[in-house]
Scaffold this motif. Structure first.
Motif, PDB file in Angstrom:
ATOM      1  N   ALA A 178       0.801  -1.403   0.123  1.00  0.00           N
ATOM      2  CA  ALA A 178      -0.094   0.068  -0.071  1.00  0.00           C
ATOM      3  C   ALA A 178       1.014   1.402   0.026  1.00  0.00           C
ATOM      4  O   ALA A 178       0.370   2.318  -0.684  1.00  0.00           O
ATOM      5  CB  ALA A 178      -0.897  -0.080   1.162  1.00  0.00           C
ATOM      6  N   LEU A 179       1.908   1.323   0.790  1.00  0.00           N
ATOM      7  CA  LEU A 179       2.821   2.386   0.942  1.00  0.00           C
ATOM      8  C   LEU A 179       3.450   2.682  -0.402  1.00  0.00           C
ATOM      9  O   LEU A 179       3.440   3.985  -0.865  1.00  0.00           O
ATOM     10  CB  LEU A 179       3.975   2.091   1.965  1.00  0.00           C
ATOM     11  CG  LEU A 179       4.863   3.260   2.323  1.00  0.00           C
ATOM     12  CD1 LEU A 179       4.122   4.722   2.791  1.00  0.00           C
ATOM     13  CD2 LEU A 179       6.019   2.869   3.231  1.00  0.00           C
ATOM     14  N   TYR A 180       3.927   1.801  -1.182  1.00  0.00           N
ATOM     15  CA  TYR A 180       4.661   1.763  -2.442  1.00  0.00           C
ATOM     16  C   TYR A 180       3.537   2.359  -3.333  1.00  0.00           C
ATOM     17  O   TYR A 180       3.868   3.061  -4.043  1.00  0.00           O
ATOM     18  CB  TYR A 180       4.876   0.482  -2.910  1.00  0.00           C
ATOM     19  CG  TYR A 180       5.424   0.340  -4.311  1.00  0.00           C
ATOM     20  CD1 TYR A 180       6.735   1.216  -4.692  1.00  0.00           C
ATOM     21  CD2 TYR A 180       4.686  -0.044  -5.344  1.00  0.00           C
ATOM     22  CE1 TYR A 180       7.002   1.159  -6.096  1.00  0.00           C
ATOM     23  CE2 TYR A 180       4.893   0.173  -6.573  1.00  0.00           C
ATOM     24  CZ  TYR A 180       6.195   0.825  -7.075  1.00  0.00           C
ATOM     25  OH  TYR A 180       6.567   0.830  -8.478  1.00  0.00           O
ATOM     26  N   ARG A 181       2.192   1.810  -3.385  1.00  0.00           N
ATOM     27  CA  ARG A 181       1.202   2.385  -4.314  1.00  0.00           C
ATOM     28  C   ARG A 181       1.095   3.726  -4.112  1.00  0.00           C
ATOM     29  O   ARG A 181       0.767   4.699  -5.067  1.00  0.00           O
ATOM     30  CB  ARG A 181      -0.012   1.516  -4.046  1.00  0.00           C
ATOM     31  CG  ARG A 181       0.024  -0.155  -4.552  1.00  0.00           C
ATOM     32  CD  ARG A 181      -1.286  -0.387  -4.587  1.00  0.00           C
ATOM     33  NE  ARG A 181      -2.411   0.237  -5.242  1.00  0.00           N
ATOM     34  CZ  ARG A 181      -2.590  -0.404  -6.673  1.00  0.00           C
ATOM     35  NH1 ARG A 181      -1.738  -1.265  -7.225  1.00  0.00           N
ATOM     36  NH2 ARG A 181      -3.241   0.467  -7.281  1.00  0.00           N
ATOM     37  N   VAL A 182       1.046   4.443  -2.922  1.00  0.00           N
ATOM     38  CA  VAL A 182       1.031   5.787  -2.807  1.00  0.00           C
ATOM     39  C   VAL A 182       2.206   6.611  -2.965  1.00  0.00           C
ATOM     40  O   VAL A 182       2.222   7.517  -4.070  1.00  0.00           O
ATOM     41  CB  VAL A 182       0.615   6.117  -1.098  1.00  0.00           C
ATOM     42  CG1 VAL A 182       0.760   7.576  -0.836  1.00  0.00           C
ATOM     43  CG2 VAL A 182      -0.896   5.514  -1.143  1.00  0.00           C
ATOM     44  N   ALA A 216      -1.435  15.572  -1.649  1.00  0.00           N
ATOM     45  CA  ALA A 216      -2.157  14.364  -1.069  1.00  0.00           C
ATOM     46  C   ALA A 216      -1.246  13.363  -0.838  1.00  0.00           C
ATOM     47  O   ALA A 216      -1.419  12.465   0.075  1.00  0.00           O
ATOM     48  CB  ALA A 216      -3.359  14.045  -2.225  1.00  0.00           C
ATOM     49  N   VAL A 217      -0.339  12.999  -1.547  1.00  0.00           N
ATOM     50  CA  VAL A 217       0.687  11.978  -1.237  1.00  0.00           C
ATOM     51  C   VAL A 217       1.356  12.434  -0.154  1.00  0.00           C
ATOM     52  O   VAL A 217       1.961  11.426   0.559  1.00  0.00           O
ATOM     53  CB  VAL A 217       1.453  11.534  -2.646  1.00  0.00           C
ATOM     54  CG1 VAL A 217       2.716  10.629  -2.343  1.00  0.00           C
ATOM     55  CG2 VAL A 217       0.763  11.182  -3.856  1.00  0.00           C
ATOM     56  N   ARG A 218       2.060  13.316  -0.088  1.00  0.00           N
ATOM     57  CA  ARG A 218       2.693  13.677   1.148  1.00  0.00           C
ATOM     58  C   ARG A 218       1.909  13.708   2.453  1.00  0.00           C
ATOM     59  O   ARG A 218       2.404  13.165   3.363  1.00  0.00           O
ATOM     60  CB  ARG A 218       3.292  15.313   0.922  1.00  0.00           C
ATOM     61  CG  ARG A 218       4.439  15.363  -0.052  1.00  0.00           C
ATOM     62  CD  ARG A 218       4.938  16.730   0.178  1.00  0.00           C
ATOM     63  NE  ARG A 218       4.295  17.761  -0.204  1.00  0.00           N
ATOM     64  CZ  ARG A 218       3.540  18.370  -1.239  1.00  0.00           C
ATOM     65  NH1 ARG A 218       3.967  18.069  -2.437  1.00  0.00           N
ATOM     66  NH2 ARG A 218       2.993  19.448  -1.246  1.00  0.00           N
ATOM     67  N   LEU A 241       1.607   9.966   3.123  1.00  0.00           N
ATOM     68  CA  LEU A 241       2.694   9.381   3.708  1.00  0.00           C
ATOM     69  C   LEU A 241       3.154   9.773   5.011  1.00  0.00           C
ATOM     70  O   LEU A 241       3.613   9.041   5.863  1.00  0.00           O
ATOM     71  CB  LEU A 241       3.937   9.705   2.694  1.00  0.00           C
ATOM     72  CG  LEU A 241       3.954   9.137   1.326  1.00  0.00           C
ATOM     73  CD1 LEU A 241       5.232   9.756   0.288  1.00  0.00           C
ATOM     74  CD2 LEU A 241       3.998   7.669   1.223  1.00  0.00           C
ATOM     75  N   GLY A 242       2.962  10.940   5.343  1.00  0.00           N
ATOM     76  CA  GLY A 242       2.929  11.499   6.729  1.00  0.00           C
ATOM     77  C   GLY A 242       2.153  10.873   7.723  1.00  0.00           C
ATOM     78  O   GLY A 242       2.626  10.348   8.892  1.00  0.00           O
ATOM     79  N   ALA A 243       0.909  10.562   7.094  1.00  0.00           N
ATOM     80  CA  ALA A 243      -0.060   9.758   7.922  1.00  0.00           C
ATOM     81  C   ALA A 243       0.319   8.449   8.338  1.00  0.00           C
ATOM     82  O   ALA A 243       0.387   7.973   9.293  1.00  0.00           O
ATOM     83  CB  ALA A 243      -1.456   9.776   7.455  1.00  0.00           C
ATOM     84  N   PHE A 244       0.944   7.777   7.240  1.00  0.00           N
ATOM     85  CA  PHE A 244       1.416   6.529   7.310  1.00  0.00           C
ATOM     86  C   PHE A 244       2.500   6.481   8.328  1.00  0.00           C
ATOM     87  O   PHE A 244       2.677   5.727   9.182  1.00  0.00           O
ATOM     88  CB  PHE A 244       1.856   5.881   6.091  1.00  0.00           C
ATOM     89  CG  PHE A 244       2.392   4.695   6.067  1.00  0.00           C
ATOM     90  CD1 PHE A 244       1.465   3.667   5.917  1.00  0.00           C
ATOM     91  CD2 PHE A 244       3.787   4.265   6.464  1.00  0.00           C
ATOM     92  CE1 PHE A 244       2.048   2.087   6.018  1.00  0.00           C
ATOM     93  CE2 PHE A 244       4.019   2.888   6.634  1.00  0.00           C
ATOM     94  CZ  PHE A 244       3.320   1.866   6.282  1.00  0.00           C
ATOM     95  N   ALA A 245       3.629   7.289   8.512  1.00  0.00           N
ATOM     96  CA  ALA A 245       4.735   7.318   9.342  1.00  0.00           C
ATOM     97  C   ALA A 245       4.250   7.750  10.873  1.00  0.00           C
ATOM     98  O   ALA A 245       4.754   7.092  11.590  1.00  0.00           O
ATOM     99  CB  ALA A 245       5.696   8.566   8.577  1.00  0.00           C
TER     100      ALA A 245
END
Length: 171
Positions: free
Chosen positions: A77-81, A90-92, A95-99
């Motif tokens: 999922a992280l790769y796809r984003v 929106a990508v940043r 990615l921030g939410a994921f981190a």
């Protein structure tokens, strides 16, 4: 925001070798980050073994299997984003939410097992649940399939929250 580029080579529905290596890199990265806290302590301690567990506590092997599968899904999922391009706000944000959610995920294990603080760990996992839900929403704005890959993780965190609560309340 999903792009027309699905990572497939022209005339093929399968990703090329470079694409597969990048996906694998993300999967390995998330698994390493996710598994690292287990080196600080885990369910093998005498303290944890002495705790009363609820009737629905899974067998020990289930945790390793579940987390490996979930961290692998998270890596894909992280790769796809990420592949959508970090130049997009929106990508940043995604990615921030994921981190951020990953930071809470990593913090739970040493809080519960090393510090032996199930009550504090319960607060961390409750916050983690909210952060995972937010990450799913952020991923959905970038790549719907990536968001869907996080749904099993949210389900497991939901179960783990109930399990954490049950252990805390029994002890």
């Amino acid at each position: 925001m999903s792009s027309a580029n699905d990572g497939a080579t022209t005339g093929s529905q399968f990703p090329d070798g470079d694409e597969l290596l990048r996906v694998l890199g993300f999967v390995v990265l998330v698994n390493v980050v996710g598994a690292t806290p287990a080196a600080l302590g885990g369910p093998d301690s005498a303290w944890f073994q002495a705790l009363e567990k609820p009737w629905f506590y899974p067998p020990g092997w289930a945790f390793g299997v579940a987390w490996t599968v979930l961290f692998s899904l998270l890596g894909v999922a992280l790769y796809r984003v990420w592949r959508e391009g970090t130049e997009h706000a929106a990508v940043r944000l995604a990615l921030g939410a994921f981190a951020l959610q990953m930071g809470f995920n990593v913090a739970w294990t040493p809080t519960f097992f090393t510090l032996q603080r199930p009550s504090l760990a319960l607060g961390i996992i409750a916050a983690l649940w909210l952060l995972v839900a937010g990450t799913i929403a952020a991923f959905d704005r970038v790549d719907r399939a990536a968001a869907a890959l996080l749904v099993p993780y949210l389900a497991w965190v939901s179960f783990a929250t109930v399990l954490n609560y049950a252990i805390w309340s029994l002890n």
